[in-house]
Design a protein around this motif. Structure first.
Motif, PDB file in Angstrom:
ATOM      1  N   VAL A 446       0.707  -1.246   0.017  1.00 15.11           N
ATOM      2  CA  VAL A 446       0.029   0.163   0.108  1.00 15.11           C
ATOM      3  C   VAL A 446       1.007   1.133  -0.029  1.00 15.11           C
ATOM      4  O   VAL A 446       1.612   1.446   1.072  1.00 15.11           O
ATOM      5  N   ALA A 447       0.664   2.011  -1.038  1.00 11.14           N
ATOM      6  CA  ALA A 447       1.326   3.394  -1.013  1.00 11.14           C
ATOM      7  C   ALA A 447       0.493   4.500  -0.683  1.00 11.14           C
ATOM      8  O   ALA A 447       1.054   5.695  -0.423  1.00 11.14           O
ATOM      9  N   LYS A 448      -0.800   4.311  -0.915  1.00  9.15           N
ATOM     10  CA  LYS A 448      -1.740   5.401  -0.839  1.00  9.15           C
ATOM     11  C   LYS A 448      -3.310   5.131  -0.670  1.00  9.15           C
ATOM     12  O   LYS A 448      -3.495   3.683  -0.781  1.00  9.15           O
ATOM     13  N   TRP A 449      -4.105   5.908   0.017  1.00  9.07           N
ATOM     14  CA  TRP A 449      -5.206   5.378   0.597  1.00  9.07           C
ATOM     15  C   TRP A 449      -6.175   6.329  -0.243  1.00  9.07           C
ATOM     16  O   TRP A 449      -6.181   7.558  -0.405  1.00  9.07           O
ATOM     17  N   ARG A 450      -7.340   5.986  -0.790  1.00  6.57           N
ATOM     18  CA  ARG A 450      -8.474   6.751  -1.342  1.00  6.57           C
ATOM     19  C   ARG A 450      -9.830   6.405  -0.495  1.00  6.57           C
ATOM     20  O   ARG A 450     -10.182   5.243  -0.459  1.00  6.57           O
ATOM     21  N   ALA A 451     -10.326   7.490  -0.095  1.00  4.52           N
ATOM     22  CA  ALA A 451     -11.965   7.555   0.608  1.00  4.52           C
ATOM     23  C   ALA A 451     -12.799   7.709  -0.191  1.00  4.52           C
ATOM     24  O   ALA A 451     -12.634   8.923  -0.844  1.00  4.52           O
ATOM     25  N   ARG A 452     -13.803   7.067  -0.413  1.00  2.00           N
ATOM     26  CA  ARG A 452     -14.935   7.557  -1.367  1.00  2.00           C
ATOM     27  C   ARG A 452     -16.232   7.573  -0.526  1.00  2.00           C
ATOM     28  O   ARG A 452     -16.384   6.829   0.389  1.00  2.00           O
ATOM     29  N   ALA A 453     -17.094   8.331  -0.663  1.00  2.00           N
ATOM     30  CA  ALA A 453     -18.188   8.765   0.093  1.00  2.00           C
ATOM     31  C   ALA A 453     -19.302   9.311  -0.887  1.00  2.00           C
ATOM     32  O   ALA A 453     -19.197   9.678  -1.722  1.00  2.00           O
ATOM     33  N   GLY A 454     -20.639   8.846  -0.269  1.00  2.00           N
ATOM     34  CA  GLY A 454     -21.717   9.336  -1.060  1.00  2.00           C
ATOM     35  C   GLY A 454     -23.050   8.937  -0.252  1.00  2.00           C
ATOM     36  O   GLY A 454     -22.930   8.477   0.725  1.00  2.00           O
ATOM     37  N   GLY A 455     -24.266   9.322  -0.795  1.00  2.00           N
ATOM     38  CA  GLY A 455     -25.541   8.802  -0.421  1.00  2.00           C
ATOM     39  C   GLY A 455     -25.919   7.508  -0.480  1.00  2.00           C
ATOM     40  O   GLY A 455     -26.813   7.021   0.349  1.00  2.00           O
ATOM     41  N   GLN A 456     -25.396   6.653  -1.385  1.00  2.00           N
ATOM     42  CA  GLN A 456     -25.656   5.182  -1.446  1.00  2.00           C
ATOM     43  C   GLN A 456     -24.309   4.459  -1.680  1.00  2.00           C
ATOM     44  O   GLN A 456     -23.437   5.108  -2.044  1.00  2.00           O
ATOM     45  N   PRO A 457     -24.424   3.331  -1.080  1.00  2.00           N
ATOM     46  CA  PRO A 457     -23.295   2.375  -1.193  1.00  2.00           C
ATOM     47  C   PRO A 457     -22.537   2.265  -2.616  1.00  2.00           C
ATOM     48  O   PRO A 457     -21.448   2.088  -2.676  1.00  2.00           O
ATOM     49  N   ARG A 458     -23.327   2.260  -3.582  1.00  2.00           N
ATOM     50  CA  ARG A 458     -22.819   2.056  -5.056  1.00  2.00           C
ATOM     51  C   ARG A 458     -22.918   3.504  -5.683  1.00  2.00           C
ATOM     52  O   ARG A 458     -22.599   3.513  -6.865  1.00  2.00           O
ATOM     53  N   ALA A 459     -23.101   4.576  -5.126  1.00  2.00           N
ATOM     54  CA  ALA A 459     -23.119   5.911  -5.694  1.00  2.00           C
ATOM     55  C   ALA A 459     -21.892   6.883  -4.591  1.00  2.00           C
ATOM     56  O   ALA A 459     -22.561   7.748  -4.169  1.00  2.00           O
ATOM     57  N   THR A 461     -19.340   9.322  -4.935  1.00  2.00           N
ATOM     58  CA  THR A 461     -18.781  10.277  -5.667  1.00  2.00           C
ATOM     59  C   THR A 461     -17.900  11.182  -5.062  1.00  2.00           C
ATOM     60  O   THR A 461     -16.840  11.638  -5.811  1.00  2.00           O
ATOM     61  N   GLN A 462     -17.747  11.367  -3.818  1.00  2.00           N
ATOM     62  CA  GLN A 462     -17.083  12.392  -3.090  1.00  2.00           C
ATOM     63  C   GLN A 462     -15.737  11.408  -2.708  1.00  2.00           C
ATOM     64  O   GLN A 462     -15.637  10.331  -2.131  1.00  2.00           O
ATOM     65  N   THR A 463     -14.523  12.083  -3.124  1.00  4.70           N
ATOM     66  CA  THR A 463     -13.371  11.236  -2.756  1.00  4.70           C
ATOM     67  C   THR A 463     -12.260  12.070  -2.156  1.00  4.70           C
ATOM     68  O   THR A 463     -12.174  13.424  -2.082  1.00  4.70           O
ATOM     69  N   ALA A 464     -11.391  11.417  -1.315  1.00  3.53           N
ATOM     70  CA  ALA A 464     -10.087  11.972  -0.888  1.00  3.53           C
ATOM     71  C   ALA A 464      -9.052  11.027  -0.730  1.00  3.53           C
ATOM     72  O   ALA A 464      -9.278   9.802  -0.678  1.00  3.53           O
TER      73      ALA A 464
END
Length: 506
Positions: A446-459, A461-464
Motif C-alpha cells: 500500500v502506497a496510498k489510500w483513497r476514501a470514497r463517500a456518498g448517499g448510497q453504497p454504490r454511488a 462520488t466524493q473522494t479524498a
C-alpha cells in the motif's frame, strides 16, 4: 500437512487481519463516534481506554517501537520482533524502519507467548515461522512447551510442526532445511542420579534433544541427545538446591541449532559455554569450541560465555551472540562476535565484535545475524533493543521496544505480504467533517489510500486521497455523507483492496 482454512475465527485471530462489524453488521470497519468519546470502538463491544488505532482498536496495547538511530543506507527489509510484556498482547510483530507496525497477530489461546519470528523458505516459497506455547523453567532459564507455526505470504497458516513422541517443542530455535525438514530442540526431563555432583540420587536431568522432522509427514528423521555426548562435568550451571533440588537440572540449556556449509549440524549450549559441530548421520561431536573441553585454542578476544545463536557466515567465519552474562557475569557488555576456525591448526582467531553504543549487558536471550549486503543485525534479547550495523561496524539503524518489554530474538528480512481480508476503517465526526482512519494489517504494497463517500453504497462520488503514513492513515471528508469506503492503492494507483461500505452514523 494440515491446510488452514480462512475461517472467521482465523480472521479474528489475525491470520489475515481483523474483520470488525458495526452495530448494524454492515461489514468491515467501525461505527462513527463523536470526537469527545473513545472513537472507533464497536458499539457492540465497548472497551476502556483510548484507541491507539481507530481502525484497529483491538491493538490498543500493542507496544510502540522507538527508533533512536534513523535508517541510513540500511539493508532492505522489515524488522521482526516478538514483544513480551505485562500487557498480555503478545505475538509476532513486523515493523518498518520507522518503527511503524506492518503486521501483528495476537497469540491465540491456549498459548501464551510467541518466540523466534522470522522469514524462511518452505517448498521454495517464502514463509513466516514462529513458535507458540508456554515457557517455564528453573533458575530463571526458560524452557518451552509448544509448537511451530508456518504461514504463507497471505498470513494463512500452512501447517504446525510438533515434536515427535510425547515431548513438546522448545522455543529456542526452528530451522527449515533445504530438504523441507525442520530442526529444533526438545527439553526432555529424565530420571538421573545426581549424587556425584552433590544432588539427589533420584534427581531429574533436562536432556537437550535435537529433533529433525519431515514437515509434510511429521516423521522423525534424526534425533540427537546431549547426555549421550556431553558430560555433566562440562556444565557451568549450579544444581538446583533446597526445595528445588528435585526440579530438573538444566545442565546443557540448548539455544540454537542450524546447518554448517557441509550439511552437518551447528548447536549452541548456553550452560557449557560451548558451540558444537555434530555429524548429521552418526550424531558424533565433530568438534567443540569454548567451554571446558574445547578442541580449539581460543584467543582471549574470542572467548564467549552464556552465548546464543551460533551461525556460519558466508565467508566461512562463524558468529555468535556472546551474552557474557547469565548465572555469572564474565563481561561488562554483551556483543556480536565473529571468529574464524582453523581446523588444521586447531585454533580460533578473532575477526570482529559488535557492541551497543549504550554498553548493554543482556543476561538472557539475544540474536546476531549476517545481512544480505554484508551488514549485521543484533537483537539484544532481555534488553528490548535492536541494532543494524554496516559491514564496517557503524550503526545504521537502532531502536527498541518499551523498556518493560523484551524480544527473544530480532531479525531483519525482506517480506511481501498480501492479506486476504479487507482493509479496516474507523470513522469519527469532527468540525462538520468525517475523519477516516484506515489500515490493512499485513499489506506491504500500500502506497496510498483513497476514501470514497456518498448517499448510497454504490454511488460514492466524493473522494479524498492521502499517502500511506505508517500503520494507520487519516483522511478527511467534508460534510457528513451517508456511506464511506476506502481503497488501498499501490504505487501505480492500482486498487489492492477495498473495505465494505460503512454507514456514517453520529
Amino acid at each position: 500437512m494440515t491446510d488452514a482454512k480462512l475461517s472467521r475465527r482465523n480472521l479474528l485471530l489475525g491470520v489475515g487481519g481483523a474483520v470488525a462489524l458495526t452495530a448494524a453488521g454492515a461489514g468491515a470497519g467501525y461505527a462513527i463516534a463523536d470526537s469527545k468519546d473513545d472513537a472507533g470502538v464497536p458499539a457492540a463491544a465497548p472497551q476502556a481506554g483510548p484507541a491507539k488505532y481507530r481502525s484497529r482498536p483491538d491493538l490498543r496495547t500493542l507496544p510502540d517501537v522507538t527508533i533512536t538511530t534513523p535508517a541510513n543506507a540500511t539493508a532492505p527489509g522489515y524488522v521482526f520482533l516478538t514483544p513480551a510484556s505485562g500487557t498480555g498482547l503478545w505475538g509476532p510483530l513486523i515493523v518498518d524502519d520507522k518503527g511503524s507496525p506492518v503486521w501483528f497477530r495476537k497469540v491465540p489461546d491456549p498459548a501464551t507467548v510467541a518466540i523466534d519470528f522470522k522469514v524462511q523458505q518452505y517448498r521454495n516459497q517464502p514463509v513466516l515461522t514462529w513458535w507458540e506455547g508456554t515457557i517455564g523453567g528453573t533458575g530463571g532459564q526458560g524452557v518451552g512447551q509448544g509448537e511451530f507455526v508456518i504461514a504463507d505470504t497471505s498470513y494463512r497458516e500452512i501447517t504446525r510442526v510438533r515434536a515427535a513422541g510425547s515431548e513438546q517443542a522448545d522455543q529456542h530455535d526452528f530451522v527449515i532445511t533445504p530438504n523441507d525438514t525442520a530442526l529444533f530442540w526438545v527439553y526432555d526431563p529424565v530420571p538421573y542420579d545426581l549424587s556425584a555432583l552433590g544432588g539427589p540420587t533420584d534427581g531429574v536431568l533436562h536432556d537437550g534433544v535435537i529433533q529433525e522432522i519431515d514437515i509434510r509427514t511429521g516423521r522423525r528423521v534424526f534425533e540427537w541427545r546431549a547426555r549421550d555426548h556431553v558430560t555433566l562435568a562440562e556444565s557451568y550451571a549450579p544444581l538446583p538446591e533446597g526445595d528445588s533440588a528435585h526440579l530438573p537440572y538444566d545442565y546443557f540449556h540448548a539455544n540454537s541449532v542450524g546447518l554448517d556449509a557441509d550439511g552437518h549440524i551447528l548447536a549452541s549450549s548456553r550452560h557449557t559455554w560451548t558451540v558444537y559441530k555434530i555429524d548429521r548421520k552418526s550424531g558424533d561431536v565433530r568438534w567443540r569450541i569454548g567451554g571446558k573441553k574445547s578442541d580449539f585454542a581460543v584467543d582471549e578476544r574470542s572467548a564467549f560465555s552464556w552465548q546464543h545463536d551460533f551461525r556460519r557466515r558466508r565467508d566461512g567465519s562463524y558468529s555468535v551472540f556472546d551474552n557474557g552474562a547469565g548465572i555469572t557475569k564474565q563481561r561488562e557488555q554483551s556483543r556480536g562476535l565473529v571468529f574464524k576456525v582453523d581446523e588444521a591448526a586447531k585454533r580460533i582467531s578473532f575477526v570482529s565484535e559488535f557492541l551497543h553504543p549504550e554498553k548493554l549487558s543482556a543476561p538472557t536471550q539475544g540474536s546476531f545475524r549476517e545481512l544480505a549486503d554484508g551488514g549485521s543485525f543484533i537483537g539484544w534479547g532481555q534488553k528490548p533493543y535492536f541494532t543494524e550495523y554496516a559491514p564496517d561496524g557503524t550503526v545504521r539503524l537502532a531502536g527498541h521496544l518499551p523498556l518493560d518489554n523484551q524480544s527473544y530474538r530480532a531479525y531483519k528480512a525482506e517480506w511481501a505480504g498480501a492479506p486476504l481480508d479487507q482493509p479496516a476503517m474507523g470513522l469519527r465526526a469532527e468540525g462538520g467533517n468525517v475523519i477516516v482512519s484506515t489500515s490493512w494489517n499485513g499489506s506491504t504494497k500500500v502506497a496510498k489510500w483513497r476514501a470514497r463517500a456518498g448517499g448510497q453504497p454504490r454511488a460514492l462520488t466524493q473522494t479524498a486521497e492521502a499517502d500511506r503514513t505508517g500503520f494507520e492513515t487519516t483522511l478527511t471528508l467534508p460534510g457528513t455523507p451517508e456511506y464511506v469506503v476506502v481503497d488501498a492503492l499501490d504505487s501505480a494507483g492500482k486498487v489492492l483492496g477495498t473495505s465494505s461500505a460503512i454507514p456514517v452514523r453520529v
